[in-house]
Design an enzyme around this catalytic site. Sequence first.
Site, PDB file in Angstrom:
ATOM      1  CE  LYS A  22       1.722   3.653  -5.647  1.00  0.00           C
ATOM      2  NZ  LYS A  22       2.130   4.342  -4.409  1.00  0.00           N
ATOM      3  CG  ASN A  23       5.930   2.902  -4.607  1.00  0.00           C
ATOM      4  OD1 ASN A  23       4.957   3.661  -4.625  1.00  0.00           O
ATOM      5  ND2 ASN A  23       5.959   1.796  -3.904  1.00  0.00           N
ATOM      6  CB  CYS A 118      -1.921   3.212   2.513  1.00  0.00           C
ATOM      7  SG  CYS A 118      -2.365   2.982   0.795  1.00  0.00           S
ATOM      8  NE  ARG A 123       3.358   3.593   5.341  1.00  0.00           N
ATOM      9  CZ  ARG A 123       3.039   3.599   4.063  1.00  0.00           C
ATOM     10  NH1 ARG A 123       1.794   3.814   3.697  1.00  0.00           N
ATOM     11  NH2 ARG A 123       3.945   3.408   3.141  1.00  0.00           N
ATOM     12  N   PRO A 124       5.683   6.538  10.890  1.00  0.00           N
ATOM     13  CG  PRO A 124       7.200   6.113  12.635  1.00  0.00           C
ATOM     14  CD  PRO A 124       6.179   5.453  11.738  1.00  0.00           C
ATOM     15  CG  LEU A 127      13.878   5.742  10.394  1.00  0.00           C
ATOM     16  CD1 LEU A 127      13.950   4.425   9.636  1.00  0.00           C
ATOM     17  CD2 LEU A 127      14.877   5.730  11.541  1.00  0.00           C
ATOM     18  CG  ASP A 309       4.098  -2.054  -1.637  1.00  0.00           C
ATOM     19  OD1 ASP A 309       3.652  -1.939  -0.485  1.00  0.00           O
ATOM     20  OD2 ASP A 309       4.695  -1.135  -2.231  1.00  0.00           O
ATOM     21  CB  ILE A 331       7.307  -3.938   5.922  1.00  0.00           C
ATOM     22  CG1 ILE A 331       8.199  -4.965   5.199  1.00  0.00           C
ATOM     23  CG2 ILE A 331       7.774  -2.501   5.645  1.00  0.00           C
ATOM     24  CD1 ILE A 331       9.667  -4.870   5.475  1.00  0.00           C
ATOM     25  NE  ARG A 401      -2.931   6.699  -2.975  1.00  0.00           N
ATOM     26  CZ  ARG A 401      -2.279   6.223  -1.923  1.00  0.00           C
ATOM     27  NH1 ARG A 401      -2.913   5.588  -0.975  1.00  0.00           N
ATOM     28  NH2 ARG A 401      -0.982   6.395  -1.807  1.00  0.00           N
TER      29      ARG A 401
HETATM   30  C1  UD1 Z   1       7.691   2.729   0.450  1.00  0.00           C
HETATM   31  C2  UD1 Z   1       6.670   2.501  -0.642  1.00  0.00           C
HETATM   32  C3  UD1 Z   1       5.579   1.560  -0.140  1.00  0.00           C
HETATM   33  C4  UD1 Z   1       6.190   0.276   0.403  1.00  0.00           C
HETATM   34  C5  UD1 Z   1       7.289   0.581   1.417  1.00  0.00           C
HETATM   35  C6  UD1 Z   1       8.038  -0.671   1.883  1.00  0.00           C
HETATM   36  C7  UD1 Z   1       6.700   4.580  -1.880  1.00  0.00           C
HETATM   37  C8  UD1 Z   1       5.976   5.806  -2.286  1.00  0.00           C
HETATM   38  N1  UD1 Z   1       6.074   3.782  -1.015  1.00  0.00           N
HETATM   39  O1  UD1 Z   1       7.006   3.375   1.524  1.00  0.00           O
HETATM   40  O2  UD1 Z   1       4.695   1.266  -1.218  1.00  0.00           O
HETATM   41  O3  UD1 Z   1       5.178  -0.504   1.028  1.00  0.00           O
HETATM   42  O4  UD1 Z   1       8.254   1.490   0.856  1.00  0.00           O
HETATM   43  O5  UD1 Z   1       8.584  -1.329   0.783  1.00  0.00           O
HETATM   44  O6  UD1 Z   1       7.786   4.294  -2.350  1.00  0.00           O
HETATM   45  N2  UD1 Z   1       9.424   3.874   9.291  1.00  0.00           N
HETATM   46  C9  UD1 Z   1       9.692   4.485  10.495  1.00  0.00           C
HETATM   47  N3  UD1 Z   1      10.205   5.757  10.478  1.00  0.00           N
HETATM   48  C10 UD1 Z   1      10.484   6.418   9.321  1.00  0.00           C
HETATM   49  C11 UD1 Z   1      10.215   5.783   8.090  1.00  0.00           C
HETATM   50  C12 UD1 Z   1       9.690   4.506   8.105  1.00  0.00           C
HETATM   51  O7  UD1 Z   1       9.460   3.923  11.555  1.00  0.00           O
HETATM   52  O8  UD1 Z   1      10.942   7.564   9.378  1.00  0.00           O
HETATM   53  C13 UD1 Z   1       8.888   2.496   9.284  1.00  0.00           C
HETATM   54  C14 UD1 Z   1       7.539   2.383   8.602  1.00  0.00           C
HETATM   55  O9  UD1 Z   1       6.480   2.658   9.476  1.00  0.00           O
HETATM   56  C15 UD1 Z   1       7.573   0.929   8.161  1.00  0.00           C
HETATM   57  C16 UD1 Z   1       9.039   0.697   7.801  1.00  0.00           C
HETATM   58  O10 UD1 Z   1       9.750   1.722   8.462  1.00  0.00           O
HETATM   59  O11 UD1 Z   1       7.216   0.090   9.223  1.00  0.00           O
HETATM   60  C17 UD1 Z   1       9.375   0.752   6.326  1.00  0.00           C
HETATM   61  O12 UD1 Z   1       8.828   1.924   5.764  1.00  0.00           O
HETATM   62  P1  UD1 Z   1       9.463   2.649   4.491  1.00  0.00           P
HETATM   63  O13 UD1 Z   1      10.425   1.731   3.823  1.00  0.00           O
HETATM   64  O14 UD1 Z   1       9.946   3.978   4.931  1.00  0.00           O
HETATM   65  O15 UD1 Z   1       8.199   2.829   3.578  1.00  0.00           O
HETATM   66  P2  UD1 Z   1       7.812   4.078   2.697  1.00  0.00           P
HETATM   67  O16 UD1 Z   1       9.037   4.708   2.134  1.00  0.00           O
HETATM   68  O17 UD1 Z   1       6.842   4.926   3.423  1.00  0.00           O
END
Ligand code: UD1
Length: 424
Positions: A22-23, A118, A123-124, A127, A309, A331, A401
């Site tokens: 999925k991801n 979710c 989750r901002p 970055l 996950d 995470i 999902r």
């Molecule tokens: C992806 C996966 C999700 C998985 C996660 C971590 C998809 C669609 N989803 O989510 O299933 O749980 O990786 O392996 O691929 N963060 C910030 N600012 C940002 C981006 C992220 O602070 O701009 C924080 C998030 O809140 C979190 C951490 O960074 O605490 C890691 O998030 P991230 O790796 O970005 O997860 P996703 O890409 O959203």
Amino acid sequence: MDSIIVTGGGPLSGTIPIAGAKNACLTLMPATLLSDEPLTLTNAPRLSDIRTMSQLLGSLGAEVSSLSDGLVLAMSSHDLNGERADYDIVRKMRASILVLGPLLARQGRAVVSLPGGCAIGARPVDLHLKALEAMGAELELRDGYVHAKAPSGGLHGGIVDFPFVSVGATENALMAATLARGTTVLKNAAQEPEIVDLVHCLQAMGAQISGEGTDTIEIQGVDRLHGATHRVVTDRIELGTYMLAPLVAGGEVTLGGGRRNLLDAFCTKIEEAGAEVTESDAGLTVKRANGPMQAVDVETQPFPGFPTDLQAQMMALLCTAQGTSVLEEKIFENRFMHAPELIRMGAEIDVHGGHATVTGVDKLKGAPVMATDLRASVSLILAGLAAQGETRVGRVYHLDRGYEHVVAKLRGVGANIERIKEDG
Ligand code: UD1
């Protein structure tokens, strides 16, 4: 609204086929926006998140056809007619933010709603935005939307040094950089197999990228990308989830298409807890090595560490392992919502901040429980496989999902599980 009813029972045996990730698919699909030639994905999973992404791409003018019963996605972004990803679609799925980089790179403009997804933490997307700014993008947050504009000559290469690892931000930056002028270097980049899969697809489309699978990725921008056909990598989270089933319920199950290198840290951890994992051409075969499972401590980390996950599912296993385990979630700050539901089934769990202490009990007892997010929902099904009596899992839409044919796959190895329509 549907529910799933699981009745705990005897050992499982047989093979569960594992779908495409999925991801990975959710980041490969927006890559179609980078080219005016067709992009075809094979081994796509049949999931509601994939339909949501199709709908989002469609709203931007891309054509997405689902062929071969959904296993093949044929996409074309020849005539894009939009640059705005609306809140109504984006709120359903956080991965929608992944259209931002490609739209900006191809069209020079994008307006994307801030995402939902979710409820597992703040989750901002800061970055994602910082990475695009390093390539010259001008960004403004207005009315819940990111308004992004490339400089007049288009995005340029830049150095992006992520303060911590983000899968999504790495993906957005990677896609945008393929069409930027000059070289982009992503430092502290994510190394997940889904990132490597995206890079392989972009390379097949003509992108110049090196270093995928390490923490430094270098992208040499090109003028245009062409069409390609790409096979989506195996879903390591679905794989890990079903690897836990015979450890919870007993028996021996083969996960078709599974590979250890997708999940090495997870495999090592379940072996420490008493699993036997064997790799063959057919996939991975899992059973208890001898006797009951034992407590282990788990800390989630970016790849190659233990995946966040799979934390909820691992907790379901540890609820009946012998001894006391500590799970540490590194995470996402709010990812223990499955704990109160597992407690309703008789588990002994104490959540304190980013830690959960689980003391194994002899048996869980079936109960009505509520899925709160995607991975939490499947952890409740796993727990139900070995619980005494009936477990009724509500709010199954979370499960749809991310897990295709979950009832059929588990019934195929002998689980007593069915999906029912609830009144009202
Ligand atoms: C992806 C996966 C999700 C998985 C996660 C971590 C998809 C669609 N989803 O989510 O299933 O749980 O990786 O392996 O691929 N963060 C910030 N600012 C940002 C981006 C992220 O602070 O701009 C924080 C998030 O809140 C979190 C951490 O960074 O605490 C890691 O998030 P991230 O790796 O970005 O997860 P996703 O890409 O959203």
